[in-house]
Design an enzyme around this catalytic site. Structure first.
Site, PDB file in Angstrom:
ATOM      1  N   ARG A  57      -4.049 -19.496  96.957  1.00  0.00           N
ATOM      2  CA  ARG A  57      -4.777 -18.237  97.134  1.00  0.00           C
ATOM      3  C   ARG A  57      -5.451 -17.753  95.862  1.00  0.00           C
ATOM      4  O   ARG A  57      -6.614 -17.339  95.883  1.00  0.00           O
ATOM      5  CB  ARG A  57      -3.836 -17.127  97.626  1.00  0.00           C
ATOM      6  CG  ARG A  57      -3.599 -17.145  99.098  1.00  0.00           C
ATOM      7  CD  ARG A  57      -2.206 -16.670  99.402  1.00  0.00           C
ATOM      8  NE  ARG A  57      -1.274 -17.663  98.945  1.00  0.00           N
ATOM      9  CZ  ARG A  57      -0.820 -18.664  99.714  1.00  0.00           C
ATOM     10  NH1 ARG A  57      -1.151 -18.719 100.958  1.00  0.00           N
ATOM     11  NH2 ARG A  57      -0.019 -19.592  99.228  1.00  0.00           N
ATOM     12  N   THR A  58      -4.726 -17.756  94.769  1.00  0.00           N
ATOM     13  CA  THR A  58      -5.288 -17.172  93.546  1.00  0.00           C
ATOM     14  C   THR A  58      -6.531 -17.954  93.125  1.00  0.00           C
ATOM     15  O   THR A  58      -7.589 -17.378  92.869  1.00  0.00           O
ATOM     16  CB  THR A  58      -4.228 -17.170  92.422  1.00  0.00           C
ATOM     17  OG1 THR A  58      -3.084 -16.461  92.898  1.00  0.00           O
ATOM     18  CG2 THR A  58      -4.751 -16.495  91.174  1.00  0.00           C
ATOM     19  N   LYS A  86      -4.285 -36.635  78.332  1.00  0.00           N
ATOM     20  CA  LYS A  86      -4.484 -37.490  77.145  1.00  0.00           C
ATOM     21  C   LYS A  86      -3.840 -36.858  75.920  1.00  0.00           C
ATOM     22  O   LYS A  86      -3.946 -37.380  74.812  1.00  0.00           O
ATOM     23  CB  LYS A  86      -5.982 -37.662  76.869  1.00  0.00           C
ATOM     24  CG  LYS A  86      -6.746 -38.346  77.977  1.00  0.00           C
ATOM     25  CD  LYS A  86      -8.202 -38.520  77.545  1.00  0.00           C
ATOM     26  CE  LYS A  86      -9.067 -38.999  78.683  1.00  0.00           C
ATOM     27  NZ  LYS A  86     -10.495 -38.928  78.328  1.00  0.00           N
ATOM     28  N   ARG A 107      -3.846 -20.108  84.627  1.00  0.00           N
ATOM     29  CA  ARG A 107      -2.466 -20.057  85.138  1.00  0.00           C
ATOM     30  C   ARG A 107      -1.674 -21.108  84.377  1.00  0.00           C
ATOM     31  O   ARG A 107      -2.105 -22.263  84.277  1.00  0.00           O
ATOM     32  CB  ARG A 107      -2.424 -20.335  86.637  1.00  0.00           C
ATOM     33  CG  ARG A 107      -0.999 -20.552  87.135  1.00  0.00           C
ATOM     34  CD  ARG A 107      -0.890 -20.587  88.630  1.00  0.00           C
ATOM     35  NE  ARG A 107      -1.024 -19.254  89.211  1.00  0.00           N
ATOM     36  CZ  ARG A 107      -0.783 -18.968  90.477  1.00  0.00           C
ATOM     37  NH1 ARG A 107      -0.407 -19.929  91.313  1.00  0.00           N
ATOM     38  NH2 ARG A 107      -0.917 -17.753  90.939  1.00  0.00           N
ATOM     39  N   HIS A 135       1.467 -11.276  86.579  1.00  0.00           N
ATOM     40  CA  HIS A 135       0.420 -11.747  87.501  1.00  0.00           C
ATOM     41  C   HIS A 135      -0.405 -10.515  87.904  1.00  0.00           C
ATOM     42  O   HIS A 135      -0.335 -10.037  89.032  1.00  0.00           O
ATOM     43  CB  HIS A 135       1.088 -12.393  88.718  1.00  0.00           C
ATOM     44  CG  HIS A 135       0.186 -13.202  89.593  1.00  0.00           C
ATOM     45  ND1 HIS A 135      -1.197 -13.199  89.478  1.00  0.00           N
ATOM     46  CD2 HIS A 135       0.469 -14.036  90.624  1.00  0.00           C
ATOM     47  CE1 HIS A 135      -1.702 -14.016  90.402  1.00  0.00           C
ATOM     48  NE2 HIS A 135      -0.729 -14.528  91.108  1.00  0.00           N
TER      49      HIS A 135
HETATM   50  C1  NCD Z   1       2.666 -16.134  93.561  1.00  0.00           C
HETATM   51  C2  NCD Z   1       2.695 -16.703  92.152  1.00  0.00           C
HETATM   52  O1  NCD Z   1       2.065 -17.720  91.872  1.00  0.00           O
HETATM   53  O2  NCD Z   1       3.322 -16.051  91.328  1.00  0.00           O
HETATM   54  N1  NCD Z   1       1.664 -16.668  94.347  1.00  0.00           N
HETATM   55  C3  NCD Z   1       0.431 -16.062  94.341  1.00  0.00           C
HETATM   56  O3  NCD Z   1      -0.265 -16.065  93.360  1.00  0.00           O
HETATM   57  N2  NCD Z   1       0.043 -15.431  95.459  1.00  0.00           N
HETATM   58  C4  NCD Z   1       3.994 -16.096  94.217  1.00  0.00           C
HETATM   59  C5  NCD Z   1       4.838 -17.327  94.290  1.00  0.00           C
HETATM   60  O4  NCD Z   1       4.462 -18.406  93.853  1.00  0.00           O
HETATM   61  O5  NCD Z   1       5.931 -17.190  94.836  1.00  0.00           O
END
Ligand code: NCD
Length: 307
Positions: A57-58, A86, A107, A135
């Site tokens: 999703r993100t 590498k 991320r 987040h």
């Molecule tokens: C979350 C995350 O990556 O922290 N997912 C997200 O971005 N919607 C939650 C999770 O991974 O449980």
């Protein structure tokens, strides 16, 4: 109302004004997110994506947001296809992507990674999750969802359930809910309690919170059940994960007659059964959609103010 941030690293960096600005702009973006209106405000701009951890999703909602605004996207969704394999270090990779792009989304599995790269490059950096840290963009869409459903955040009673120790979504969200005057119940097994540091900060901010390990203690009083996945990948000991997994199960039987909504950042594993999905309670797919207008608002604010 205005937006004052150059980078989006932690929700703690936001003022109420910054958050309100994004939530307001996101409303304007909704028709564009639904493809009912066209926009070209990001035409000629490129967003750089650096994903060292899995995401659905993100990542896809950031890409969708940029493209719906007429911009382009580059980057990697996994390190396997990049020069990270590498042996290229984070600083060098970041510098390169920053040369190509007008803003970066990162991320990473390490807490503090987004802050670290934001000190290296000039372009705006957005933290899309740093280990068990923060987040912030998830929090913005969570707040937007609550505002969309209830018309306000102040005074709401929100239960955060599941892995409050390793879950970065609840770390960010609890600060914001405190800021906006929502009441919070932290529901978790004792091993996965909200970190002491967060509890301490919330207390300092006069947030109203309580802790329990029994979901039945809160079901009658909450407006929102914010359910989270047990973060298997962050457990130092797999045995401990096996012991704790399945600690909470939200099904339609449990919710019967209650006056609340169920949210979840997703992905879910087994903590919400599919029979909740199409009930009046289940808001998590709608919530995931709101990631698009909210991230559109954020990209627009960040990239325009950086010009
Ligand atoms: C979350 C995350 O990556 O922290 N997912 C997200 O971005 N919607 C939650 C999770 O991974 O449980």
């Amino acid at each position: 109302m205005s937006f004052s941030l150059k980078n989006v690293i932690s929700i703690k960096d936001f003022s109420k004004d910054d958050i309100n600005f994004i939530l307001k702009q996101a409303e304007e973006m909704e028709p564009v997110a639904r493809s009912q209106k066209m926009s070209q405000t990001m035409a000629g701009k490129i967003l750089g994506m650096m994903f060292y951890e899995p995401s659905t999703r993100t990542r896809l909602s950031f890409e969708t947001s940029m493209k719906r605004l007429g911009g382009g996207v580059i980057g990697f969704a996994e390190t396997g296809a990049s020069s990270v394999t590498k042996g290229e270090n984070l600083a060098d990779t970041t510098r390169m992507v920053a040369e190509y792009a007008d803003a970066l989304v990162i991320r990473h599995n390490l807490e503090g990674a987004a802050r670290y790269v934001s000190d290296i490059v000039d372009v705006p950096v957005i933290n899309a999750g740093d280990g068990a840290g923060q987040h912030p963009t998830q929090t913005l869409l969570d707040l937007y969802t609550m505002k969309r459903v209830f018309g306000k955040i102040k005074g709401l009673n929100v239960a955060l359930i599941g892995d409050l120790k390793y879950g970065r979504t609840v770390h960010s969200l609890s600060y914001a809910l405190g800021m906006f005057g929502a009441k919070m119940s932290f529901v978790s097994p004792p091993e996965l309690r909200m970190p002491q540091e967060t509890l301490h900060d919330l207390k300092g901010a006069n947030a109203v919170t309580q802790e329990t390990n029994d979901i039945n203690n809160v079901l009658d009083e909450v407006d929102v059940l914010y359910v989270t996945r047990i973060q298997k990948e962050r457990f130092p000991d797999p045995e401990e994960y096996l012991r704790i997994k399945g600690a909470y199960l939200i099904n339609s039987e449990l919710l019967k007659g209650k006056d609340l909504i169920v949210m979840h950042p997703l992905p879910r594993v087994d903590e919400i059964t599919p029979d909740v999905d199409d009930t009046k309670y289940g808001k998590y797919f709608e919530q995931a959609f709101y990631g698009v207008p909210v991230r559109m608002a954020l990209l627009d604010a960040l990239i325009k103010s950086f010009e």
